[in-house]
Design a protein around this motif. Structure first.
Motif, short mmCIF file in Angstrom:
data_model
loop_
_atom_site.label_atom_id
_atom_site.label_comp_id
_atom_site.label_asym_id
_atom_site.label_seq_id
_atom_site.Cartn_x
_atom_site.Cartn_y
_atom_site.Cartn_z
N GLY A 11 0.81 -1.21 0.00
CA GLY A 11 0.00 0.00 0.00
C GLY A 11 0.85 1.26 0.00
N THR A 12 1.87 1.27 0.82
CA THR A 12 2.77 2.43 0.88
C THR A 12 3.41 2.67 -0.47
OG1 THR A 12 3.18 2.08 3.22
CG2 THR A 12 4.81 3.39 2.02
N HIS A 13 3.90 1.62 -1.09
CA HIS A 13 4.54 1.74 -2.40
C HIS A 13 3.56 2.27 -3.45
CE1 HIS A 13 7.34 0.90 -5.63
NE2 HIS A 13 6.41 0.18 -6.24
N LEU A 14 2.33 1.75 -3.46
CA LEU A 14 1.33 2.20 -4.42
C LEU A 14 0.96 3.67 -4.23
CD1 LEU A 14 -1.02 -0.92 -4.49
CD2 LEU A 14 0.56 -0.19 -6.29
N ILE A 15 0.94 4.10 -3.00
CA ILE A 15 0.64 5.51 -2.72
C ILE A 15 1.81 6.39 -3.16
CG2 ILE A 15 0.28 7.22 -0.88
CD1 ILE A 15 -1.30 4.93 0.59
N GLN A 16 3.00 5.98 -2.80
CA GLN A 16 4.18 6.79 -3.13
C GLN A 16 4.39 6.94 -4.63
OE1 GLN A 16 7.18 4.70 -0.84
NE2 GLN A 16 6.91 6.07 0.91
N ASN A 17 4.17 5.89 -5.40
CA ASN A 17 4.42 6.00 -6.84
C ASN A 17 3.18 6.45 -7.63
OD1 ASN A 17 2.82 3.73 -7.30
ND2 ASN A 17 4.54 2.35 -7.64
N LEU A 23 -5.09 2.33 -10.30
CA LEU A 23 -5.77 1.08 -9.92
C LEU A 23 -7.20 1.37 -9.45
CD1 LEU A 23 -2.91 -0.75 -8.00
CD2 LEU A 23 -3.96 -1.46 -10.16
N SER A 24 -7.36 2.42 -8.68
CA SER A 24 -8.68 2.78 -8.19
C SER A 24 -9.62 3.14 -9.33
CB SER A 24 -8.58 3.96 -7.22
OG SER A 24 -7.84 3.59 -6.09
N ARG A 25 -9.14 3.95 -10.25
CA ARG A 25 -9.95 4.43 -11.37
C ARG A 25 -10.26 3.32 -12.38
NH1 ARG A 25 -6.47 7.79 -13.18
NH2 ARG A 25 -5.66 6.31 -14.70
N ASP A 26 -9.26 2.50 -12.71
CA ASP A 26 -9.40 1.55 -13.82
C ASP A 26 -9.84 0.15 -13.40
OD1 ASP A 26 -8.56 3.66 -15.37
OD2 ASP A 26 -6.50 2.92 -15.57
#
Length: 136
Positions: A11-17, A23-26
């Motif tokens: 989760g941290t990695h996905l937020i940082q990059n 992912l949320s939108r698509d």
């Protein structure tokens, strides 16, 4: 109370990059929009002919079902459904501290649509059976 392990690291990695937005939108949003459409279609089919409405879905994992002029409280509907293995949330819990009585608070149920489609449809069918008995 703090998360640990691989989930938090991912989760941290996905937020940082910034990938979490894509992912949320698509992926995530379309997935739950389809679940919402399915639940609305099931409600329309199974509650046809009854005085109901659904509050505008605004991105949560549940719908607010309004059973107009419900002859019993939403708590009574909850208890009946629970006896049949279907759990909803009575709406009256979401209106604390009202100065005046308001019938609407006792006519709404919160229904999750996050489960698999068959479970959602089965639950809505049971709900419809119980509600039809009450209106009869």
């Amino acid at each position: 109370l703090s998360p640990s392990g691989i989930g938090a690291a991912i989760g941290t990695h996905l937020i940082q990059n910034g990938r979490i937005m894509q992912l949320s939108r698509d992926i995530i949003r379309p997935f739950y929009e389809e679940k919402c459409r399915h639940a609305l279609a099931c409600l329309t089919e199974h509650l046809r002919g009854l005085p109901f409405a659904v509050h505008k879905p605004e991105g949560a994992f549940f719908l607010w079902l309004w059973l107009r002029n419900l002859p019993v409280s939403c708590e009574e509907v909850y208890q009946r459904l629970k006896q049949r293995g279907v759990v909803v949330v009575p709406g009256h819990y979401f209106y604390p501290g009202l100065a005046e009585p308001w019938d609407h608070r006792d006519q709404c149920l919160r229904i999750s649509y996050a489960a698999d489609p068959k479970t959602v449809e089965t639950g809505i069918a049971v709900l419809a059976q119980e509600v039809r008995k009450l209106y009869a």
